[in-house]
Design a protein around this motif. Structure first.
Motif, mmCIF file in Angstrom:
data_model
loop_
_atom_site.group_PDB
_atom_site.id
_atom_site.type_symbol
_atom_site.label_atom_id
_atom_site.label_comp_id
_atom_site.label_asym_id
_atom_site.label_seq_id
_atom_site.Cartn_x
_atom_site.Cartn_y
_atom_site.Cartn_z
ATOM 1 N N THR A 195 35.637 21.947 28.320
ATOM 2 C CA THR A 195 36.654 23.004 28.242
ATOM 3 C C THR A 195 36.134 24.294 28.858
ATOM 4 O OG1 THR A 195 37.621 22.048 26.241
ATOM 5 C CG2 THR A 195 38.095 24.363 26.679
ATOM 6 N N ASP A 196 34.873 24.623 28.574
ATOM 7 C CA ASP A 196 34.292 25.863 29.097
ATOM 8 C C ASP A 196 34.225 25.868 30.616
ATOM 9 O OD1 ASP A 196 34.032 26.543 26.471
ATOM 10 O OD2 ASP A 196 31.884 26.932 26.543
ATOM 11 N N ILE A 197 33.850 24.755 31.197
ATOM 12 C CA ILE A 197 33.794 24.668 32.663
ATOM 13 C C ILE A 197 35.185 24.870 33.253
ATOM 14 C CG2 ILE A 197 33.375 23.104 34.601
ATOM 15 C CD1 ILE A 197 31.076 21.912 32.940
ATOM 16 N N TRP A 198 36.198 24.263 32.627
ATOM 17 C CA TRP A 198 37.578 24.409 33.089
ATOM 18 C C TRP A 198 38.023 25.869 33.017
ATOM 19 C CZ3 TRP A 198 42.058 25.697 30.168
ATOM 20 C CH2 TRP A 198 43.270 25.522 30.853
ATOM 21 N N VAL A 199 37.687 26.550 31.904
ATOM 22 C CA VAL A 199 38.073 27.955 31.745
ATOM 23 C C VAL A 199 37.342 28.829 32.761
ATOM 24 C CG1 VAL A 199 37.971 29.958 30.208
ATOM 25 C CG2 VAL A 199 38.703 27.744 29.308
ATOM 26 N N MET A 200 36.066 28.581 32.985
ATOM 27 C CA MET A 200 35.304 29.391 33.939
ATOM 28 C C MET A 200 35.845 29.247 35.355
ATOM 29 S SD MET A 200 31.324 29.383 32.658
ATOM 30 C CE MET A 200 31.191 27.709 32.039
ATOM 31 N N LEU A 201 36.250 28.044 35.714
ATOM 32 C CA LEU A 201 36.845 27.849 37.035
ATOM 33 C C LEU A 201 38.161 28.608 37.162
ATOM 34 C CD1 LEU A 201 36.126 24.047 37.595
ATOM 35 C CD2 LEU A 201 35.029 25.982 38.747
ATOM 36 N N ARG A 202 38.961 28.602 36.114
ATOM 37 C CA ARG A 202 40.224 29.339 36.127
ATOM 38 C C ARG A 202 39.999 30.845 36.105
ATOM 39 N NH1 ARG A 202 44.931 27.792 32.196
ATOM 40 N NH2 ARG A 202 45.835 29.418 33.511
ATOM 41 N N THR A 203 38.864 31.286 35.561
ATOM 42 C CA THR A 203 38.570 32.714 35.477
ATOM 43 C C THR A 203 38.479 33.333 36.863
ATOM 44 O OG1 THR A 203 37.413 32.445 33.363
ATOM 45 C CG2 THR A 203 36.890 34.414 34.657
ATOM 46 N N VAL A 204 37.952 32.602 37.820
ATOM 47 C CA VAL A 204 37.834 33.110 39.193
ATOM 48 C C VAL A 204 39.206 33.512 39.713
ATOM 49 C CG1 VAL A 204 37.177 32.558 41.557
ATOM 50 C CG2 VAL A 204 35.791 31.711 39.639
ATOM 51 N N GLY A 205 40.202 32.646 39.542
ATOM 52 C CA GLY A 205 41.558 32.953 39.986
ATOM 53 C C GLY A 205 42.169 34.103 39.216
ATOM 54 N N ALA A 206 41.883 34.170 37.905
ATOM 55 C CA ALA A 206 42.436 35.245 37.077
ATOM 56 C C ALA A 206 41.896 36.606 37.503
ATOM 57 C CB ALA A 206 42.110 34.980 35.604
ATOM 58 N N VAL A 207 40.600 36.661 37.807
ATOM 59 C CA VAL A 207 39.999 37.923 38.245
ATOM 60 C C VAL A 207 40.553 38.345 39.602
ATOM 61 C CG1 VAL A 207 37.840 39.025 38.965
ATOM 62 C CG2 VAL A 207 37.882 37.630 36.897
ATOM 63 N N LEU A 208 40.673 37.395 40.517
ATOM 64 C CA LEU A 208 41.197 37.720 41.854
ATOM 65 C C LEU A 208 42.644 38.191 41.799
ATOM 66 C CD1 LEU A 208 39.658 34.820 43.982
ATOM 67 C CD2 LEU A 208 38.941 37.213 43.913
ATOM 68 N N SER A 209 43.433 37.609 40.898
ATOM 69 C CA SER A 209 44.850 37.997 40.803
ATOM 70 C C SER A 209 45.010 39.366 40.155
ATOM 71 C CB SER A 209 45.632 36.947 40.016
ATOM 72 O OG SER A 209 45.332 37.021 38.623
ATOM 73 N N GLY A 210 44.090 39.696 39.242
ATOM 74 C CA GLY A 210 44.170 40.987 38.555
ATOM 75 C C GLY A 210 45.274 41.080 37.521
ATOM 76 N N LYS A 211 45.926 39.957 37.190
ATOM 77 C CA LYS A 211 47.033 39.992 36.245
ATOM 78 C C LYS A 211 46.541 40.423 34.861
ATOM 79 C CE LYS A 211 50.762 37.213 34.249
ATOM 80 N NZ LYS A 211 51.378 35.863 34.134
ATOM 81 N N GLY A 212 47.207 41.448 34.318
ATOM 82 C CA GLY A 212 46.865 41.934 32.980
ATOM 83 C C GLY A 212 45.575 42.708 32.896
ATOM 84 N N ALA A 213 44.985 43.082 34.038
ATOM 85 C CA ALA A 213 43.706 43.776 34.046
ATOM 86 C C ALA A 213 43.916 45.283 33.959
ATOM 87 C CB ALA A 213 42.924 43.421 35.297
ATOM 88 N N TYR A 214 44.004 45.802 32.744
ATOM 89 C CA TYR A 214 44.098 47.259 32.534
ATOM 90 C C TYR A 214 43.604 47.621 31.150
ATOM 91 C CZ TYR A 214 48.594 45.944 30.328
ATOM 92 O OH TYR A 214 49.587 45.376 29.555
#
Length: 214
Positions: A195-214
């Protein structure tokens, strides 16, 4: 399964899974720290040279089994940010207990860049190596927030809090408090290396998208 029908017995990860997670945390965190220390040094200089105050911001958070620890981040706010927290609560852009403002006047210009790319979180690698946190898990909450939690929300403390997690890859601050707790409890049920590996891989996309980053 609804929140009210959650069986606490189902939210107790197997010790073997948690041990495997811990071994992975130590190995990966050590490698990451070796790779990014020049970046961390540059960020520290940027924080120190652009606003008054310490380079690091250390705050008491709630971790595994409800025990508190000192979480470290790069400072992204002005020195009086904590004193102004109470006046900001009524302006929160997020439903629920956690304060989140899209245009928080307490954040420094450098801090906005750090938060946009989640770079302010990098020093938490030291929290992971110490054993207070994991690379993946529920976000560690403030003590005053946890005091106001509904009973079922405390089940999120059955695993170490994380630098990233299901909440972060699902929209971060755009996710309501109730939705965040639901994601956290879903993670507790499935906590494992896989599960952790799956979440870490998805984290890359989340950081690049910047969604909810404030």
């Amino acid at each position: 399964m609804t929140m009210t029908s959650l069986d606490p017995a189902l939210l107790r990860p197997a010790p073997s899974r948690l041990s495997a997670k811990r071994y992975m945390d130590i190995a990966l965190s050590s490698l990451i720290l070796l790779a990014i220390w020049p970046v961390m040094l540059a960020i520290g200089l940027a924080v120190a040279l652009t606003s008054r105050g310490p380079v690091f911001f250390v705050q008491t958070r709630v971790g595994l089994n409800g025990k508190t620890f000192r979480m470290i981040k790069f400072r992204s706010m002005y020195r009086d940010a904590e004193a102004r927290r109470a006046e900001m609560l009524a302006q929160s852009d997020r439903e629920g207990l956690c304060l989140k403002l899209r245009q928080d006047p307490r954040i420094t210009p450098v801090g906005r860049v750090l938060r946009r790319w989640s770079l302010d979180e990098l020093p938490q690698i030291f929290n992971v190596l110490k054993g207070d946190m994991s690379l993946v898990g529920p976000r560690p909450a403030l003590v005053e927030e946890v005091r106001a939690y509904p009973e079922h929300a405390h089940l999120r403390h059955r695993v170490r809090p994380g630098i990233t997690g299901l909440w972060q890859v699902s929209g971060r601050a755009d996710v309501s408090f109730d939705e965040m707790i639901g994601l956290d409890l879903a993670y507790v049920r499935r906590a494992s290396v896989r599960t952790d590996i799956w979440v870490m891989l998805r984290t890359v996309g989340a950081v690049l998208s910047g969604k909810g980053a404030y």
